[in-house]
Design a protein around this motif. Structure first.
Motif, short mmCIF file in Angstrom:
data_model
loop_
_atom_site.label_atom_id
_atom_site.label_comp_id
_atom_site.label_asym_id
_atom_site.label_seq_id
_atom_site.Cartn_x
_atom_site.Cartn_y
_atom_site.Cartn_z
N HIS A 310 0.85 -1.20 0.00
CA HIS A 310 0.00 0.00 0.00
C HIS A 310 0.88 1.25 0.00
N ASP A 322 5.98 2.25 7.32
CA ASP A 322 4.62 1.83 6.96
C ASP A 322 4.00 2.84 6.02
N ASN A 323 4.07 2.68 4.70
CA ASN A 323 4.66 1.55 4.04
C ASN A 323 5.51 2.02 2.86
N GLU A 356 -5.01 1.86 2.39
CA GLU A 356 -4.93 0.72 3.32
C GLU A 356 -5.18 1.17 4.74
N GLU A 357 -4.71 2.38 5.04
CA GLU A 357 -4.77 2.84 6.44
C GLU A 357 -6.18 3.16 6.91
N ASP A 384 4.65 -5.00 3.55
CA ASP A 384 4.14 -3.88 4.36
C ASP A 384 4.96 -3.75 5.64
ZN LIG Z 1 0.92 -0.70 6.46
#
Ligand SMILES: [Zn+2]
Length: 536
Positions: A310, A322-323, A356-357, A384
Motif C-alpha cells: 500500500h 509503513d509503508n 490501506e490505512e 508492508d
Molecule cells: Zn501498512
C-alpha cells in the motif's frame, strides 16, 4: 544478458532444488537433503560461523547446477545491495510528505509510482474507485475532575465530530481492551468514555486482530460507550493514529493519546472517578483515488503472481516504514525483473494499493473488482512495514499449501524462516477473504542475513502510525534484506512448475475464519463493508 528468452522455466528452476543433495555439502555434515535448511529441520544446527561458510559454498554449487535461476538470483541480489536504490528512492518518496487519501501528497506519490514503473519499461494503469475519505479537524481533551488538565490528542481516522459543545463523561479504563476486559465490564460501559491501550498481548490476542484497534472500537460501540480513547502502550512514541471503520463514518468520537497522557488518566483513576471533556471536528467526504497496477507478462497468461504494497500513509506521518518500504521494494522488483529481460512462467502483477490505512479499502476494492478472476492469482505476496531489524518471514494466513511453498523457498535459498501464526492483517485480509493464497512479509525473531536481530515485541507498532515513522527509522540493510528475500521468493513463485497453492471456496474461507476466531472479530469490526467474498 545471462537470462534470455531461451530460459526454460521447468528446467531452470525448481522450488525443491536443494544444494545439500550435493556431494559438496556432505562435507559439511548434511546427512539428508535440506537437513540444515529452515523451518522443518530435524538435525542439530551447526555453529553459525560454519553455516555462513557453508552457505557460500552451497551457493557456489547451485550456480553450476541451475545456472539460469541462480544467475537471476545473483543479479537481483547484487543490484539491490550495490545500487542501494530502494533506500534512496525511499528518501525521495518520504520527502513528498504524508500520502493520506485526499492530500496533495497522495497525488504526488501516485505520480512518483507511475514515473518509476514507466521508467522500468512497464505500462501502469490506475484502477479508480470512489470511497469515503476523511479530513481531520481539531481535537481537544481535558480532565475536568478531580483536577483540571489539558491532554494531547488527535482524532482516529474515520471518527465523527463530537456534537457542538463537545462531550462530557466519566472514563472507564479497560486495560489493553482484550475481549476478556470488555466482557468483564460489559455492564459498566454504557455512556462512559472507554480508555484502552494500543497493546495486543500475544497470550490473549490470537489472532492479533482479536485485539486490533478496530475490534476494540467495535466492542466499545456495541456496548454503548459514549466515546473511545486509545492510548499508545509505548512511552515516548506520541499519539498512534489508526482508523475506526471501513469506508464509513465511525459511530462514536474517538481520539488517540500518547502513553504519558494515558498514564495521567490511569493514575487519577486510582483515587476515584475521572471526568473529561472532549471536542473534535472531522469531515467525511466522497473521494476518488485508485490502485496502481502494472504487469510483466509470463509465458502462461492464465496464471498470475501478484506482489503488492500500500502506498498511502496516515495524515500525521510520512509513513517511511509503513509503508514507504513496501512501495520502494515493489518498485525495485518491477524495475529489476523488467530490465532483466527474463520471462517467467506466470505473469507478475505489481499492485500499489491506495487507502490501506482506512481499513484496507483499496485492496478490498481490488478484490471486489476482480472477483470473477481471483482463481488466476496463484499467490498474493504482500509487503508492508519491512525496513527494520530481523530476518524476514511470510505469514500465509492459515493457507497450509502456501506455507509449504514458502518453506520450500526458504530451503532452496538456504534462509532461516518460520511461518508465524496468522495475523489476518492489512491488505492480505481482503485476499484471504476472497480465497486467494497469500503470503505477507514480516519481521521475525530470527537473525537476518546481515546479522542483526529483531528488537520489537510484535505486540505493538513501534513508530508505525506516529509522526515519528520517518526515513531515519529505516535501516538500510534491513531494507536490502527484505528486497532480496522478496525477489528470490517472487522469482520462485512466478516460475514454479505447478500451482503452489489452491484458491479456497467461500465455505473453506469460512472454516478458516471460524477456526481462528476471526468470524467474531470481523463481526465486531463490521468488516468488510465492501464485498470481497468469493462467488459460490
Ligand atoms: Zn501498512
Amino acid at each position: 544478458m545471462p537470462m534470455s528468452s531461451s530460459h526454460s522455466p521447468v528446467t531452470t528452476m525448481s522450488a525443491t532444488t536443494n544444494c545439500c543433495s550435493s556431494v559438496r555439502c556432505a562435507t559439511w555434515g548434511c546427512s539428508a537433503p535440506g537437513d540444515h535448511a529452515a523451518g522443518r529441520s530435524g538435525a542439530p544446527e551447526p555453529p553459525r560461523s560454519t553455516r555462513r561458510v557453508r552457505r557460500r559454498i552451497c551457493a557456489a554449487y547451485i550456480r553450476r547446477r541451475t545456472m539460469p535461476i541462480t544467475e537471476l538470483d545473483q543479479r537481483l541480489t547484487g543490484q539491490i545491495v550495490l545500487s542501494n536504490r530502494t533506500y534512496e528512492r525511499l528518501r525521495a518518496l518520504t520527502a513528498l510528505g504524508t500520502r493520506f487519501p485526499g492530500t496533495p501528497g497522495e497525488r504526488a506519490a501516485q505520480r512518483f509510482i507511475l514515473d518509476e514503473l514507466r521508467a522500468a519499461g512497464l505500462d501502469p494503469t490506475i484502477e479508480e474507485f470512489e470511497h469515503l475519505a476523511w479530513e481531520r479537524g481539531s481535537a481537544s481533551l481535558s480532565v475536568t475532575a478531580p483536577v483540571t488538565r489539558k491532554l494531547l490528542c488527535i482524532s482516529l481516522a474515520g471518527a465523527p465530530s463530537t456534537p457542538a459543545g463537545g462531550i462530557d463523561g466519566e472514563i472507564l479504563y479497560l486495560g489493553n481492551g482484550t475481549p476478556a476486559e470488555f466482557d468483564r465490564h460489559k455492564d459498566a460501559i454504557r455512556d462512559r468514555i472507554v480508555l484502552v491501550t494500543s497493546l495486543a498481548p500475544r497470550q490473549e490476542c490470537s489472532p492479533p486482530r482479536q485485539c486490533h484497534r478496530r475490534t476494540k472500537y467495535g466492542r466499545a460501540v456495541q456496548y454503548g460507550a459514549k466515546a473511545f480513547l486509545f492510548m499508545n502502550s509505548q512511552p515516548g512514541m506520541l499519539p498512534q493514529a489508526g482508523s475506526t471503520r471501513q469506508n464509513r463514518e465511525g459511530e462514536i468520537p474517538a481520539v488517540t493519546i500518547p502513553f504519558e497522557d494515558g498514564e495521567v488518566l490511569k493514575s487519577l483513576l486510582k483515587a476515584g472517578p475521572v471526568s473529561v471533556h472532549l471536542e473534535a471536528t472531522n469531515r467525511n467526504y466522497p473521494h476518488t483515488t485508485g490502485n496502481i497496477v502494472a504487469e510483466l507478462p509470463g509465458t502462461d497468461p492464465d496464471h498470475v503472481v501478484l506482489v503488492g504494497a500500500h502506498y498511502d500513509s496516515h495524515d500525521n506521518a510520512v509513513g517511511a516504514i509503513d509503508n514507504g518500504t513496501g512501495v520502494v521494494t515493489v518498485l525495485e522488483l518491477a524495475r529489476l525483473l523488467s530490465e532483466s529481460g527474463v520471462r517467467l512462467r506466470r505473469t507478475i502483477r505489481f499492485v500499489l494499493f491506495a487507502v490501506e490505512e482506512m481499513a484496507s479499502v483499496g485492496s478490498s476494492f481490488y478484490v471486489n473488482r476482480h472477483r470473477d478472476h481471483l482463481d488466476q492469482i496463484d499467490l498474493f505476496m504482500n509487503i508492508d512495514g519491512i525496513g527494520q531489524q530481523g530476518a524476514k518471514t511470510f505469514d500465509t494466513q492459515g493457507f497450509d499449501d502456501a506455507a509449504d511453498f514458502i518453506l520450500d523457498v526458504a530451503k532452496d535459498i538456504d534462509y532461516e524462516m518460520t511461518i508465524p501464526n496468522p495475523a489476518f492483517s492489512g491488505d492480505s485480509l481482503a485476499f484471504v477473504m476472497g480465497g486467494v493464497p497469500t503470503a505477507a512479509m514480516k519481521g521475525s525473531k530470527l537473525r537476518s542475513l546481515f546479522g542483526h536481530q529483531n528488537l520489537s515485541t510484535g505486540e505493538d507498532r513501534g513508530w508505525g502510525h506516529t509522526s515519528a515513522d520517518t526515513f531515519d527509522k529505516v535501516e538500510q540493510h534491513a531494507l536490502h534484506e527484505a528486497a532480496i528475500i522478496a525477489a528470490l521468493t517472487l522469482i520462485r513463485a512466478a516460475d514454479h512448475p505447478t500451482r503452489m497453492a489452491r484458491t479456497r471456496t467461500k465455505a473453506e474461507v469460512d472454516a478458516i475464519l471460524r477456526e481462528t476466531g476471526m468470524d467474531t472479530v470481523l463481526s465486531f469490526m463490521q468488516w468488510p463493508s465492501i464485498d470481497v467474498r468469493p462467488k459460490e
